[in-house]
Design an enzyme around this catalytic site. Structure first.
Site: not given
Length: 169
Positions: A39-40, A66, A68, A81
């Site tokens: 995540h990120r 992941e 954004d 994000h």
């Protein structure tokens, strides 16, 4: 444990998105029998959504990062994000109101920077897949950059609004 829970949650999300499509496209190949999504990036060791967090995720053996995607005032795609730079950088303001040059002058923890999407594509370059959380960006430009990097088949896109589905077809 927290990373395992996040990975499991994203795996369920990924499965739901794949099932919801009329004709599911095959997912990119994974290294693990259980898909691992950082995540990120690996934001435990370095700040989230940085090139360094991607490198850390690759070192850990994750299948996906992941990340954004947002667009700057002058039309560049950057990875962040939040809608604003306030929480993570030494600056203030919304990404959509800042130019790329202004974004590039910001620092995260005095060392790191907000990367452009093209730099993320180069960092991933068939070393790790991308789970793209499509926040606020131009679909055509996103696809163009992905195709130019020859990595478009290694990206899974998460959309937030029904209006985005038509654009991505």
């Amino acid at each position: 444990m927290k990373l395992e829970f996040l990975c499991f949650t994203f795996l369920i999300y990924l499965a739901t998105v794949a099932i919801a499509q009329r004709t599911p496209a095959p997912l990119p190949a994974s290294k693990n029998s259980f898909i691992v999504i950082a995540h990120r990036g690996n934001h435990v060791r370095v700040p989230e959504n940085t090139i360094e967090s991607i490198e850390e995720a690759i070192k850990c053996g994750a299948d996906y990062i992941e990340t954004d995607l947002r667009t700057t005032k002058d039309g560049y795609l950057v990875i962040l994000h939040d809608a604003s730079v306030d929480r993570i950088t030494n600056g203030k303001g919304y990404v959509k109101d800042l130019t790329l040059k202004e974004i590039q002058q910001l620092t995260i923890n005095k060392t790191y920077h907000i990367p452009e999407f093209k730099d993320v594509l180069n960092a991933c370059n068939h070393r790790i897949n991308i789970y793209l959380d499509f926040k606020d960006a131009d679909v055509t430009e996103t696809y163009r950059q992905s195709k130019n990097a020859a990595i478009e088949k290694n990206i899974v896109v998460y959309l937030h609004a029904p209006s985005q589905y038509e654009k991505w077809k």
